[in-house]
Motif scaffolding. Structure first.
Motif, PDB file in Angstrom:
ATOM      1  N   ASP A   9       0.854  -1.189   0.000  1.00 14.48           N
ATOM      2  CA  ASP A   9       0.000   0.000   0.000  1.00 14.48           C
ATOM      3  C   ASP A   9       0.889   1.239   0.000  1.00 14.48           C
ATOM      4  OD1 ASP A   9      -1.958   1.902   0.282  1.00 14.48           O
ATOM      5  OD2 ASP A   9      -2.927   0.931   1.988  1.00 14.48           O
ATOM      6  N   LEU A  10       0.701   2.104  -0.987  1.00 16.32           N
ATOM      7  CA  LEU A  10       1.494   3.322  -1.115  1.00 16.32           C
ATOM      8  C   LEU A  10       0.817   4.515  -0.458  1.00 16.32           C
ATOM      9  CD1 LEU A  10       2.537   2.935  -4.848  1.00 16.32           C
ATOM     10  CD2 LEU A  10       3.858   2.312  -2.817  1.00 16.32           C
ATOM     11  N   GLY A  11      -0.418   4.332   0.021  1.00 18.56           N
ATOM     12  CA  GLY A  11      -1.185   5.430   0.591  1.00 18.56           C
ATOM     13  C   GLY A  11      -1.884   6.214  -0.511  1.00 18.56           C
ATOM     14  N   GLY A  12      -2.831   7.039  -0.116  1.00 20.69           N
ATOM     15  CA  GLY A  12      -3.556   7.847  -1.088  1.00 20.69           C
ATOM     16  C   GLY A  12      -4.351   7.042  -2.093  1.00 20.69           C
ATOM     17  N   GLY A  13      -4.750   5.816  -1.727  1.00 19.08           N
ATOM     18  CA  GLY A  13      -5.547   4.992  -2.618  1.00 19.08           C
ATOM     19  C   GLY A  13      -4.752   4.308  -3.721  1.00 19.08           C
ATOM     20  N   MET A  14      -3.433   4.195  -3.547  1.00 19.17           N
ATOM     21  CA  MET A  14      -2.574   3.539  -4.537  1.00 19.17           C
ATOM     22  C   MET A  14      -1.842   2.370  -3.884  1.00 19.17           C
ATOM     23  SD  MET A  14      -2.943   5.304  -7.366  1.00 19.17           S
ATOM     24  CE  MET A  14      -1.559   5.000  -8.407  1.00 19.17           C
ATOM     25  N   ALA A  15      -1.587   1.335  -4.675  1.00 16.09           N
ATOM     26  CA  ALA A  15      -0.822   0.180  -4.207  1.00 16.09           C
ATOM     27  C   ALA A  15      -0.032  -0.385  -5.384  1.00 16.09           C
ATOM     28  CB  ALA A  15      -1.740  -0.890  -3.629  1.00 16.09           C
ATOM     29  N   VAL A  16       1.102  -1.003  -5.081  1.00 12.75           N
ATOM     30  CA  VAL A  16       1.924  -1.644  -6.105  1.00 12.75           C
ATOM     31  C   VAL A  16       2.004  -3.129  -5.771  1.00 12.75           C
ATOM     32  CG1 VAL A  16       4.151  -1.215  -4.973  1.00 12.75           C
ATOM     33  CG2 VAL A  16       4.059  -1.513  -7.442  1.00 12.75           C
ATOM     34  N   GLU A  17       1.957  -3.946  -6.803  1.00  9.40           N
ATOM     35  CA  GLU A  17       1.991  -5.399  -6.660  1.00  9.40           C
ATOM     36  C   GLU A  17       3.142  -5.945  -7.499  1.00  9.40           C
ATOM     37  OE1 GLU A  17      -1.072  -9.088  -7.477  1.00  9.40           O
ATOM     38  OE2 GLU A  17      -1.284  -7.249  -8.640  1.00  9.40           O
ATOM     39  N   ASN A  18       4.049  -6.672  -6.861  1.00 10.49           N
ATOM     40  CA  ASN A  18       5.147  -7.339  -7.560  1.00 10.49           C
ATOM     41  C   ASN A  18       4.791  -8.808  -7.654  1.00 10.49           C
ATOM     42  OD1 ASN A  18       6.927  -5.023  -7.711  1.00 10.49           O
ATOM     43  ND2 ASN A  18       7.057  -5.215  -5.507  1.00 10.49           N
ATOM     44  N   GLY A  19       4.596  -9.295  -8.854  1.00  8.10           N
ATOM     45  CA  GLY A  19       4.129 -10.664  -9.034  1.00  8.10           C
ATOM     46  C   GLY A  19       5.103 -11.532  -9.808  1.00  8.10           C
ATOM     47  N   PHE A  20       4.952 -12.832  -9.633  1.00  7.50           N
ATOM     48  CA  PHE A  20       5.697 -13.843 -10.363  1.00  7.50           C
ATOM     49  C   PHE A  20       4.685 -14.873 -10.828  1.00  7.50           C
ATOM     50  CE2 PHE A  20       8.352 -12.052  -7.107  1.00  7.50           C
ATOM     51  CZ  PHE A  20       9.530 -11.762  -7.776  1.00  7.50           C
ATOM     52  N   TYR A  21       4.861 -15.405 -12.024  1.00 12.17           N
ATOM     53  CA  TYR A  21       3.889 -16.370 -12.513  1.00 12.17           C
ATOM     54  C   TYR A  21       4.572 -17.499 -13.265  1.00 12.17           C
ATOM     55  CZ  TYR A  21       4.402 -13.888 -16.921  1.00 12.17           C
ATOM     56  OH  TYR A  21       4.915 -13.316 -18.055  1.00 12.17           O
TER      57      TYR A  21
END
Length: 62
Positions: A9-21
């Motif tokens: 969660d980056l705050g201010g209604g933003m989030a970053v997701e680091n994924g692997f598949y």
């Protein structure tokens, strides 16, 4: 398809997701298929109803 992720969660209604598949694929010309995988970065934003929506996505196949 298996997928692992790490949401920050980056705050201010933003989030970053680091994924692997990892994915298993088949084709008519290659019925044995193969596996592939990679990484992704997804940027999420909350809309006016406070629902997470995908805002931007970038991925790289191994």
């Amino acid at each position: 398809m298996r997928r692992y992720w790490n949401l920050t969660d980056l705050g201010g209604g933003m989030a970053v997701e680091n994924g692997f598949y990892t994915i298993r694929w088949y084709a008519k010309a290659d019925p044995a298929g193969d596996t592939g995988g990679g990484k992704s970065v997804n940027l999420w934003n909350k809309d006016e109803n406070r629902t997470w929506k995908l805002f931007r996505q970038d991925f790289n196949h191994d």
